[in-house]
Motif scaffolding. Structure first.
Motif, PDB file in Angstrom:
ATOM      1  N   UNK A  78      16.804  20.063   8.374  1.00  0.00           N
ATOM      2  CA  UNK A  78      16.263  18.710   8.289  1.00  0.00           C
ATOM      3  C   UNK A  78      15.000  18.525   9.127  1.00  0.00           C
TER       4      UNK A  78
ATOM      5  N   UNK B 279       7.354  25.670   0.466  1.00  0.00           N
ATOM      6  CA  UNK B 279       8.261  26.012  -0.625  1.00  0.00           C
ATOM      7  C   UNK B 279       8.655  24.752  -1.403  1.00  0.00           C
ATOM      8  N   UNK B 280       8.843  23.658  -0.658  1.00  0.00           N
ATOM      9  CA  UNK B 280       9.225  22.403  -1.302  1.00  0.00           C
ATOM     10  C   UNK B 280       8.148  21.938  -2.266  1.00  0.00           C
TER      11      UNK B 280
ATOM     12  N   UNK C  79       8.715  14.811  -4.937  1.00  0.00           N
ATOM     13  CA  UNK C  79       8.583  15.591  -3.704  1.00  0.00           C
ATOM     14  C   UNK C  79       9.928  15.686  -2.986  1.00  0.00           C
TER      15      UNK C  79
ATOM     16  N   UNK D 220      14.651   9.242  -5.395  1.00  0.00           N
ATOM     17  CA  UNK D 220      14.658  10.619  -5.904  1.00  0.00           C
ATOM     18  C   UNK D 220      13.280  10.989  -6.461  1.00  0.00           C
TER      19      UNK D 220
ATOM     20  N   UNK E  31       9.053  25.842   4.943  1.00  0.00           N
ATOM     21  CA  UNK E  31      10.027  25.074   4.151  1.00  0.00           C
ATOM     22  C   UNK E  31       9.320  24.061   3.255  1.00  0.00           C
ATOM     23  N   UNK E  32       8.350  23.325   3.840  1.00  0.00           N
ATOM     24  CA  UNK E  32       7.686  22.305   3.036  1.00  0.00           C
ATOM     25  C   UNK E  32       6.710  22.929   2.048  1.00  0.00           C
TER      26      UNK E  32
ATOM     27  N   UNK F 182      14.042   8.769 -12.879  1.00  0.00           N
ATOM     28  CA  UNK F 182      15.076   8.636 -11.844  1.00  0.00           C
ATOM     29  C   UNK F 182      14.872   7.381 -11.009  1.00  0.00           C
TER      30      UNK F 182
ATOM     31  N   UNK G 287      17.717  26.289  -1.148  1.00  0.00           N
ATOM     32  CA  UNK G 287      17.356  27.693  -1.294  1.00  0.00           C
ATOM     33  C   UNK G 287      17.409  28.416   0.051  1.00  0.00           C
TER      34      UNK G 287
ATOM     35  N   UNK H 299      11.601  18.983   7.538  1.00  0.00           N
ATOM     36  CA  UNK H 299      11.217  18.203   6.369  1.00  0.00           C
ATOM     37  C   UNK H 299      10.275  17.086   6.779  1.00  0.00           C
TER      38      UNK H 299
ATOM     39  N   UNK I 193      13.852   9.539  -0.849  1.00  0.00           N
ATOM     40  CA  UNK I 193      15.226   9.966  -1.127  1.00  0.00           C
ATOM     41  C   UNK I 193      15.962   8.920  -1.950  1.00  0.00           C
TER      42      UNK I 193
ATOM     43  N   UNK J 116       8.455  23.726  -5.388  1.00  0.00           N
ATOM     44  CA  UNK J 116       9.653  23.389  -6.167  1.00  0.00           C
ATOM     45  C   UNK J 116       9.677  21.928  -6.612  1.00  0.00           C
ATOM     46  N   UNK J 117       8.570  21.249  -6.435  1.00  0.00           N
ATOM     47  CA  UNK J 117       8.510  19.830  -6.816  1.00  0.00           C
ATOM     48  C   UNK J 117       9.039  19.578  -8.207  1.00  0.00           C
TER      49      UNK J 117
ATOM     50  N   UNK K  26      22.312  23.208   5.992  1.00  0.00           N
ATOM     51  CA  UNK K  26      21.286  22.316   5.439  1.00  0.00           C
ATOM     52  C   UNK K  26      20.840  21.271   6.461  1.00  0.00           C
TER      53      UNK K  26
ATOM     54  N   UNK L 210      18.849  14.820   2.484  1.00  0.00           N
ATOM     55  CA  UNK L 210      18.783  15.427   3.809  1.00  0.00           C
ATOM     56  C   UNK L 210      18.953  14.359   4.900  1.00  0.00           C
TER      57      UNK L 210
ATOM     58  N   UNK M 156      12.802  15.809  -4.442  1.00  0.00           N
ATOM     59  CA  UNK M 156      13.586  16.803  -5.172  1.00  0.00           C
ATOM     60  C   UNK M 156      13.174  18.207  -4.740  1.00  0.00           C
ATOM     61  N   UNK M 157      11.841  18.422  -4.610  1.00  0.00           N
ATOM     62  CA  UNK M 157      11.362  19.729  -4.174  1.00  0.00           C
ATOM     63  C   UNK M 157      11.884  20.059  -2.787  1.00  0.00           C
ATOM     64  N   UNK M 158      11.897  19.041  -1.941  1.00  0.00           N
ATOM     65  CA  UNK M 158      12.387  19.226  -0.578  1.00  0.00           C
ATOM     66  C   UNK M 158      13.865  19.617  -0.581  1.00  0.00           C
ATOM     67  N   UNK M 159      14.661  18.922  -1.372  1.00  0.00           N
ATOM     68  CA  UNK M 159      16.093  19.244  -1.430  1.00  0.00           C
ATOM     69  C   UNK M 159      16.305  20.654  -1.988  1.00  0.00           C
ATOM     70  N   UNK M 160      15.516  21.017  -3.000  1.00  0.00           N
ATOM     71  CA  UNK M 160      15.645  22.359  -3.577  1.00  0.00           C
ATOM     72  C   UNK M 160      15.289  23.432  -2.564  1.00  0.00           C
ATOM     73  N   UNK M 161      14.200  23.175  -1.818  1.00  0.00           N
ATOM     74  CA  UNK M 161      13.763  24.162  -0.823  1.00  0.00           C
ATOM     75  C   UNK M 161      14.824  24.323   0.264  1.00  0.00           C
ATOM     76  N   UNK M 162      15.422  23.189   0.675  1.00  0.00           N
ATOM     77  CA  UNK M 162      16.465  23.249   1.698  1.00  0.00           C
ATOM     78  C   UNK M 162      17.659  24.045   1.190  1.00  0.00           C
TER      79      UNK M 162
END
Lengths: 269, 510
Positions: free
Chosen positions: A113, B19-20, A129, A126, B16-17, B33, A139, A116, A123, B23-24, A109, B255, A131-137
């Motif tokens: 970085x 895909x990000x 976007x 949270x 990657x981005x 949050x 995956x 990204x 971050x 997945x938002x 992971x 990250x 969250x999407x970034x963390x999910x994509x990483x």
């Protein structure tokens, strides 16, 4: 297996005349390399010939005294290692350099970085976007680990992995940076014969799946002669031969470098 | 044959981005949050300030307040020393910058904005949420509160700017060298503050007539900044503590946090994997300094504190480092718990709280059993010794809560820590250690020794034992909730499920 086209494509990694000296020692002299995309080039030579120094010059650990390095047409000269990784140059290390106290998953992971673009504030909050970034990483890291059969060890600390797994994790981590060119420093070192056979298949499949060019340092001649399309031979920092495996094997200077020069009185004969 | 057109370099495609983006998360949940930690922080602060503090004996709220400030300091230092592995020895200096910035703004700001002679009295100007002073009527939110909050924030920002300035030259330095730079920075801050004029202005008319740059010189110098209003309350401290904890934890699991950790693990490899190590080192410094500055502002306005740069020198930095090391390098919960223990320990040694022996015996025995169950290869002789000891204690005094029984269980707990200290999960090791302390204390009481005379010796002894028995700190890099996972000592052997299936799967299929 990939068919080797007879006509080389445009150079992806273009190295012209790099040299470096440490004090009086000329570690690398006038090194040239033209590596087209999707090709596998071997770099061999006796111990201390300067192979790893070439890697350190390419990745920016050392600054060369002379010469230029281009990747995909863009110059890399003067860039820091992280910027070269971002430009598409990834590497593994001869003496494995994983992040020992972090999990296998985190090792991969971290290498995601650099692709990204999110902010640190995102971050902390949270944001969607982030969250999407963390999910994509996650995956992408899991995909890579699955490909290298390390998924069932993803939560273990990387220091606890067996040697062969550590070598493969290093390759997986390097691929996570999304490279155009991959520099592998003795990936077969310390592997048993069975693992070496597997490694050959692994390197081929990496080339096919990721369309990367690979520059490979390797001592194991079985591996090098089998998978490399072209080979450069270094000795005392100088390039003494370059060509296909068959050409290199016949070259008298290569034989002399490895076995000693029959005409040289110092080596007997 | 088409030649590639030499157009300006386009943005490289970034799968990657892309895909990000797919997945938002949802915007609504993101808002939840974002707001949730603030609500939790306010709830914790209000609960402590209005519900818990009035119930406690006189001295306790102040200890809880000190714990909060120390938690902010320890957790923020964890981001530098624990996450990025850089050894900063000047954390108290950031605290001092924040403290003096906030103090100057609150003191002289109040004088200018309020214009009354009692401008520095928290009793007169604090709202209900501020100050530890009891028994007074006040509005919900006052001008004094507003000045205080703005000053806290300004202190944090001033410290963050200093963090950036210290971070810049330390880019190329590592380990000992960086430690010396931060040490030097701490001394510079202390000397600059202490070399200012000794006076503090107190006449409103004089303050109004003096321009700000000149006012900033009147910080009490070597005497200390006297007469600051004591706005700091449990509400402000613990709300900000919760915010600090949430920010630190969210960073750690993001990250960016992994980028920080990679620098600690292997800087060369991190750089080769595209982590801009210098950038992230500076960022860690800035964030840590910001929170240290806020903690400094809170400290400066605590009741009974005489703000003095001499108190915020090297020794204070060292106290914070000890908290981080004890908790485990990189563990947020570990640093917070260590901050709590190290704040309470000297106080508890000074004035021991009443202890219910059977209750502690139960905790001790539970921790002891858990430790034995969780370590690999339990020490059977230890179990035998404890069983024999317990049987003897029962024979002597047939009650579970006898001092003899206590000593049997506590003694074997110490033996566990001595012989298997590195392998005992953090929380259980902690429980055993706390019970050992209570054992020592009750023994001393019975022998008529005043422990308060020896408290710094005991404190130092506890630290020495800790470093010998468990150098990685209570939690290592892990957090409280994952600390039970005991890492195998040796690399696990490949599963013995037959070589064929085990090896064939290793070659990835294209």
């Amino acid at each position: 297996m990939t068919r080797i086209p007879s006509q080389p494509g445009p150079a992806l990694l273009d190295v012209r005349g790099i040299s470096i000296s440490f004090g009086g020692l000329r570690a690398v002299q006038d090194f040239n390399l033209t590596l087209p995309g999707g090709r596998l080039h071997g770099l061999i030579g006796p111990n201390g010939a300067g192979k790893t120094t070439v890697f350190n010059l390419l990745t920016g650990v050392y600054a060369p005294d002379t010469g230029t390095i281009d990747l995909g047409g863009a110059p890399l000269d003067g860039l820091k290692p992280s910027a070269r990784a971002a430009a598409g140059l990834a590497r593994t290390f001869q003496n494995i350099r994983l992040f020992p106290d972090l999990s296998v998953l985190d090792n991969v992971r971290i290498a995601c970085h650099l692709r990204t673009t999110g902010s640190m504030a995102g971050a902390m909050l949270r944001s969607a976007s982030n969250l999407g970034q963390e999910r994509a990483i996650l995956e992408r890291a899991r995909e890579l680990l699955a490909m290298f059969d390390l998924l069932d060890r993803q939560h273990e600390d990387s220091r606890g992995l067996p040697y062969g797994d550590q070598r493969r994790l290093e390759i997986a981590r390097a691929l996570a940076t999304g490279p155009k060119a991959l520099l592998l420093d003795e990936p077969a070192a310390g592997m048993n014969p069975q693992e070496k056979v597997e490694l050959r298949g692994l390197i081929r499949s990496v080339m096919e799946r990721f369309h990367v060019a690979i520059l490979l340092i390797e001592h194991d001649m079985g591996v090098v002669m089998d998978i490399c399309e072209r080979i450069t031979v270094l000795d005392y920092g100088r390039t003494i031969a370059e060509g296909t495996p068959a050409e290199v094997q016949r070259d008298p200077r290569v034989i002399a470098a490895y076995l000693g020069d029959p005409a040289d009185p110092a080596t007997g004969e | 044959m088409t030649l590639p057109t030499p157009t300006a370099r386009r943005e490289a495609p970034n799968p990657l981005m892309e895909r990000a983006a797919a997945l938002r998360g949802s915007g609504g949940m993101a808002a939840v949050r974002g707001v949730a930690p603030v609500l939790v922080a306010l709830a914790v602060g209000l609960l402590l300030h209005f519900a818990i503090a009035p119930q406690l004996p006189e001295f306790y709220p102040r200890v809880i307040l000190d714990i909060g400030i120390n938690v902010i300091l320890a957790v923020s230092l964890t981001m530098v020393n624990g996450f990025t592995g850089q050894f900063s020895m000047g954390h108290a200096a950031f605290m001092a910058v924040g403290a003096y910035t906030a103090a100057t703004l609150v003191y002289y700001g109040s004088a200018r904005l309020m214009g009354t002679a009692d401008f520095a009295s928290a009793r007169a100007h604090a709202g209900v949420l501020s100050t530890m002073l009891q028994g007074r009527e006040a509005a919900f939110f006052t001008l004094g509160d507003g000045i205080f909050i703005v000053a806290l924030l300004a202190g944090g920002i001033a410290a963050a700017v200093c963090g950036y300035l210290v971070g810049l030259p330390s880019l190329r330095l590592r380990g000992d060298y960086l430690a010396i730079v931060t040490l030097g920075f701490g001394e510079i801050v202390r000397v600059i503050i202490q070399s200012q004029t000794t006076d503090t202005l107190y006449d409103v008319e004089v303050i109004k007539a003096t321009p700000w740059p000149k006012l900033m010189r009147y910080m009490g110098g070597p005497v200390g900044f006297t007469g600051l209003p004591s706005y700091t309350s449990l509400f402000w401290v613990w709300s900000l503590t919760v915010v600090t904890l949430v920010v630190a934890f969210r960073l750690k699991v993001s990250t960016f946090g992994r980028a920080f950790l990679s620098i600690r693990e292997d800087e060369i490899a991190a750089e080769a994997m595209g982590v801009r190590t210098t950038t992230y080192k500076v960022r860690a410094f800035v964030i840590a300094a910001f929170f240290a500055g806020i903690a400094g502002g809170l400290y400066a306005h605590t009741i009974g504190i005489q703000l003095n740069a001499g108190e915020l020198a090297f020794m204070k930095s060292f106290d914070i480092i000890i908290m981080v090391v004890l908790g485990g390098m990189g563990s947020i919960s570990g640093a917070a718990i260590a901050a709590g223990i190290l704040t309470v320990l000297p106080e508890a040694l000074r004035r021991p709280p009443p202890v219910d022996l059977p209750w502690f015996l139960l905790v001790m025995a539970a921790a002891w059993v858990a430790a034995l169950l969780l370590i690999r290869r339990p020490k059977w002789w230890l179990i035998a010794v404890t069983a024999l000891g317990a049987a003897y204690a029962w024979w002597q005094q047939p009650t579970l809560a006898s001092p003899l029984m206590f000593w049997t269980v506590a003694g074997s707990g110490v033996l566990i820590l001595l012989f298997a200290g590195r392998r005992v999960p953090g929380l259980i090791g902690l429980a055993i250690a706390v019970t050992c302390y209570i054992g020592v204390r009750s023994a001393a009481e019975r022998a008529g020794i005043k422990l308060s005379d020896y408290r710094m010796v005991l404190y130092a002894l506890a630290l020495i034992l800790m470093m010998i028995l468990r150098p990685q700190g209570f939690f290592g890099v892990r957090e409280l909730w994952t600390a039970w996972r005991v890492q195998p000592l040796h690399p696990r052997r490949s599963r013995a499920e037959g070589g064929e299936s085990g090896t064939a799967g290793r070659v990835p299929t294209a």
